[in-house]
Write a protein that holds these residues in place. Sequence first.
Motif, PDB file in Angstrom:
ATOM      1  N   ARG A  16       0.857  -1.204   0.000  1.00 48.71           N
ATOM      2  CA  ARG A  16       0.000   0.000   0.000  1.00 48.71           C
ATOM      3  C   ARG A  16       0.879   1.234   0.000  1.00 48.71           C
ATOM      4  NH1 ARG A  16      -3.102   2.077  -0.471  1.00 48.71           N
ATOM      5  NH2 ARG A  16      -4.570   2.515   1.166  1.00 48.71           N
ATOM      6  N   VAL A  17       1.061   1.786  -1.175  1.00 55.11           N
ATOM      7  CA  VAL A  17       1.974   2.925  -1.294  1.00 55.11           C
ATOM      8  C   VAL A  17       1.198   4.199  -1.601  1.00 55.11           C
ATOM      9  CG1 VAL A  17       2.503   2.346  -3.717  1.00 55.11           C
ATOM     10  CG2 VAL A  17       4.066   3.801  -2.438  1.00 55.11           C
ATOM     11  N   ASP A 182       4.493  17.003  11.224  1.00 54.96           N
ATOM     12  CA  ASP A 182       3.841  17.119   9.914  1.00 54.96           C
ATOM     13  C   ASP A 182       3.563  15.701   9.441  1.00 54.96           C
ATOM     14  OD1 ASP A 182       2.791  17.954   7.530  1.00 54.96           O
ATOM     15  OD2 ASP A 182       4.674  18.693   6.691  1.00 54.96           O
ATOM     16  N   ARG A 183       2.349  15.240   9.704  1.00 53.81           N
ATOM     17  CA  ARG A 183       2.013  13.866   9.352  1.00 53.81           C
ATOM     18  C   ARG A 183       0.786  13.855   8.451  1.00 53.81           C
ATOM     19  NH1 ARG A 183      -1.227  11.182  14.614  1.00 53.81           N
ATOM     20  NH2 ARG A 183      -2.869  12.751  14.618  1.00 53.81           N
ATOM     21  N   LEU A 262       5.977   7.022   7.187  1.00 49.47           N
ATOM     22  CA  LEU A 262       7.009   7.405   6.214  1.00 49.47           C
ATOM     23  C   LEU A 262       7.914   6.204   5.994  1.00 49.47           C
ATOM     24  CD1 LEU A 262       8.611  10.890   6.938  1.00 49.47           C
ATOM     25  CD2 LEU A 262       7.365  10.170   4.894  1.00 49.47           C
ATOM     26  N   VAL A 263       8.193   5.889   4.744  1.00 51.62           N
ATOM     27  CA  VAL A 263       9.057   4.748   4.449  1.00 51.62           C
ATOM     28  C   VAL A 263      10.513   5.199   4.542  1.00 51.62           C
ATOM     29  CG1 VAL A 263       9.667   3.026   2.712  1.00 51.62           C
ATOM     30  CG2 VAL A 263       7.296   3.809   2.919  1.00 51.62           C
ATOM     31  N   ASP A 264      11.337   4.408   5.222  1.00 48.87           N
ATOM     32  CA  ASP A 264      12.763   4.729   5.327  1.00 48.87           C
ATOM     33  C   ASP A 264      13.451   4.334   4.022  1.00 48.87           C
ATOM     34  OD1 ASP A 264      15.359   5.185   5.994  1.00 48.87           O
ATOM     35  OD2 ASP A 264      15.533   3.508   7.407  1.00 48.87           O
ATOM     36  N   LEU A 265      13.837   5.331   3.231  1.00 48.63           N
ATOM     37  CA  LEU A 265      14.484   5.053   1.945  1.00 48.63           C
ATOM     38  C   LEU A 265      15.998   5.269   2.011  1.00 48.63           C
ATOM     39  CD1 LEU A 265      11.852   6.791  -0.400  1.00 48.63           C
ATOM     40  CD2 LEU A 265      12.049   4.354   0.100  1.00 48.63           C
ATOM     41  N   GLU A 266      16.492   5.607   3.211  1.00 47.75           N
ATOM     42  CA  GLU A 266      17.936   5.843   3.391  1.00 47.75           C
ATOM     43  C   GLU A 266      18.787   4.660   2.934  1.00 47.75           C
ATOM     44  OE1 GLU A 266      19.703   8.504   4.612  1.00 47.75           O
ATOM     45  OE2 GLU A 266      17.912   9.760   4.877  1.00 47.75           O
ATOM     46  N   PRO A 267      18.356   3.403   3.254  1.00 48.12           N
ATOM     47  CA  PRO A 267      19.186   2.272   2.830  1.00 48.12           C
ATOM     48  C   PRO A 267      19.404   2.218   1.319  1.00 48.12           C
ATOM     49  CG  PRO A 267      17.495   1.538   4.367  1.00 48.12           C
ATOM     50  CD  PRO A 267      17.190   2.973   4.033  1.00 48.12           C
ATOM     51  N   PHE A 268      18.549   2.899   0.552  1.00 48.59           N
ATOM     52  CA  PHE A 268      18.703   2.902  -0.910  1.00 48.59           C
ATOM     53  C   PHE A 268      19.289   4.230  -1.389  1.00 48.59           C
ATOM     54  CE2 PHE A 268      14.395   1.177   0.284  1.00 48.59           C
ATOM     55  CZ  PHE A 268      14.877  -0.064   0.660  1.00 48.59           C
ATOM     56  N   GLY A 269      19.814   5.013  -0.435  1.00 47.05           N
ATOM     57  CA  GLY A 269      20.437   6.283  -0.798  1.00 47.05           C
ATOM     58  C   GLY A 269      19.432   7.333  -1.240  1.00 47.05           C
ATOM     59  N   LEU A 270      18.171   7.189  -0.804  1.00 48.13           N
ATOM     60  CA  LEU A 270      17.136   8.134  -1.229  1.00 48.13           C
ATOM     61  C   LEU A 270      16.621   8.885  -0.018  1.00 48.13           C
ATOM     62  CD1 LEU A 270      15.124   5.699  -3.542  1.00 48.13           C
ATOM     63  CD2 LEU A 270      16.678   7.514  -4.293  1.00 48.13           C
ATOM     64  N   ASN A 274       8.901  13.517   3.106  1.00 45.43           N
ATOM     65  CA  ASN A 274       7.437  13.447   3.267  1.00 45.43           C
ATOM     66  C   ASN A 274       6.721  13.176   1.950  1.00 45.43           C
ATOM     67  OD1 ASN A 274       7.746  13.908   5.952  1.00 45.43           O
ATOM     68  ND2 ASN A 274       6.614  15.838   6.022  1.00 45.43           N
ATOM     69  N   GLU A 275       7.240  12.196   1.195  1.00 45.73           N
ATOM     70  CA  GLU A 275       6.651  11.905  -0.112  1.00 45.73           C
ATOM     71  C   GLU A 275       6.076  10.498  -0.221  1.00 45.73           C
ATOM     72  OE1 GLU A 275       9.559  14.049  -3.229  1.00 45.73           O
ATOM     73  OE2 GLU A 275      10.530  12.987  -1.581  1.00 45.73           O
ATOM     74  N   VAL A 276       6.777   9.520   0.332  1.00 40.67           N
ATOM     75  CA  VAL A 276       6.362   8.138   0.129  1.00 40.67           C
ATOM     76  C   VAL A 276       5.975   7.520   1.478  1.00 40.67           C
ATOM     77  CG1 VAL A 276       7.033   5.864  -0.732  1.00 40.67           C
ATOM     78  CG2 VAL A 276       7.896   7.920  -1.859  1.00 40.67           C
ATOM     79  N   TYR A 277       4.756   7.024   1.542  1.00 38.59           N
ATOM     80  CA  TYR A 277       4.202   6.495   2.785  1.00 38.59           C
ATOM     81  C   TYR A 277       3.731   5.062   2.596  1.00 38.59           C
ATOM     82  CZ  TYR A 277       3.949  11.375   4.229  1.00 38.59           C
ATOM     83  OH  TYR A 277       4.252  12.663   4.548  1.00 38.59           O
ATOM     84  N   PHE A 278       3.809   4.321   3.688  1.00 36.72           N
ATOM     85  CA  PHE A 278       3.210   3.000   3.757  1.00 36.72           C
ATOM     86  C   PHE A 278       1.876   3.168   4.478  1.00 36.72           C
ATOM     87  CE2 PHE A 278       2.935  -0.551   6.976  1.00 36.72           C
ATOM     88  CZ  PHE A 278       2.229  -1.408   6.141  1.00 36.72           C
ATOM     89  N   ALA A 279       0.789   2.826   3.776  1.00 32.12           N
ATOM     90  CA  ALA A 279      -0.544   2.951   4.372  1.00 32.12           C
ATOM     91  C   ALA A 279      -0.864   1.646   5.076  1.00 32.12           C
ATOM     92  CB  ALA A 279      -1.565   3.252   3.279  1.00 32.12           C
TER      93      ALA A 279
END
Length: 307
Positions: A16-17, A182-183, A262-270, A274-279
């Motif tokens: 769910r993105v 800011d959620r 909020l999805v942690d995208l740090e492991p992928f260098g991203l 506040n753009e990509v969320y897991f619903a």
Amino acid sequence: MPTILGQNQYGKAENRVVRITRDGDTHHIKDLNVSVALSGDMDEVHYSGSNANVLPTDTTKNTVFAFAKEHGIDSAEQFGMHLARHFVTSQEPIKRARIRIEEYAWERIETTDGNSRFIGADEVKHSFVRKGQEVRTAQITFDGDRWEVLAGLKDLTVLNSTHSEFWGYVKDKYTTLKEAHDRILATDVSAWWRYNWTSDEDRAPNWERSYAQARKHILQAFAETYSLSLQQTLYQMGSRVINSRSEIDEIRFSLPNKHHFLVDLEPFGLKNDNEVYFAADRPYGLIEATVLRDGVEARIPVDMTNL
Ligand SMILES: O=c1[nH]c(=O)c2[nH]c(=O)[nH]c2[nH]1
């Protein structure tokens, strides 16, 4: 009896993105449910348990969220094509990728009152209502003398992509929740309200208009409240209805807090700005309360909203 392996596929289902794109203070939303099914040279994992050809389903999930950031979501079709091409061309054993997507449509909450500092022309730029969702409900009781009319709605799904915070709460040794400044605030509104009309001797409300107006005030209050908690938003929605509709004395809400993490995208260098969320669908907070006209007695049953 000897056996052989037949058709097989695997992947992560129902990712769910939610992707928010910010164009100044105008936000755009894409809300997808993405299921990945991969197949190819997967005999060995079934026969012997060797995972040498297996890209983990967890990785396919991460890819969905990372691609939402990296490529954005123009359309479900384009997003699905990006993913399918990626899996088939980047992993030699994977010969086929099937991406299934459900897209949930949202429209902007309109305002006609022009009384909010957050409003643009006639829309709130970060407030959305799911299209074609809600069910209208009614309960009529008559004892030969007096009427009681309850009306309501359920499954009215709304989302604010900003103007929601939650902090300053009690913290004990089991508290891990991070304070949010800011959620996303999202809920499926269930509400019952009670009309104060009880006697055939008085003029009955215009039911159609009352419903439409109550719904409108609920939506507008949701959109226009800068929220410090869902409880506060609930109270604002209720008091807006009571204050603007003299025929309604009481309203009860049941509001699931539909968490968006909020999805942690740090492991992928991203960087996830506040753009990509897991619903998440469960568990969810459940916030329930009645809002009453001062001086009236509460009559809507507490568990009404679960019926
Ligand atoms: O609006 C909220 N109210 C709560 O009571 C609560 N509790 C929680 O964990 N998150 C939230 N959010």
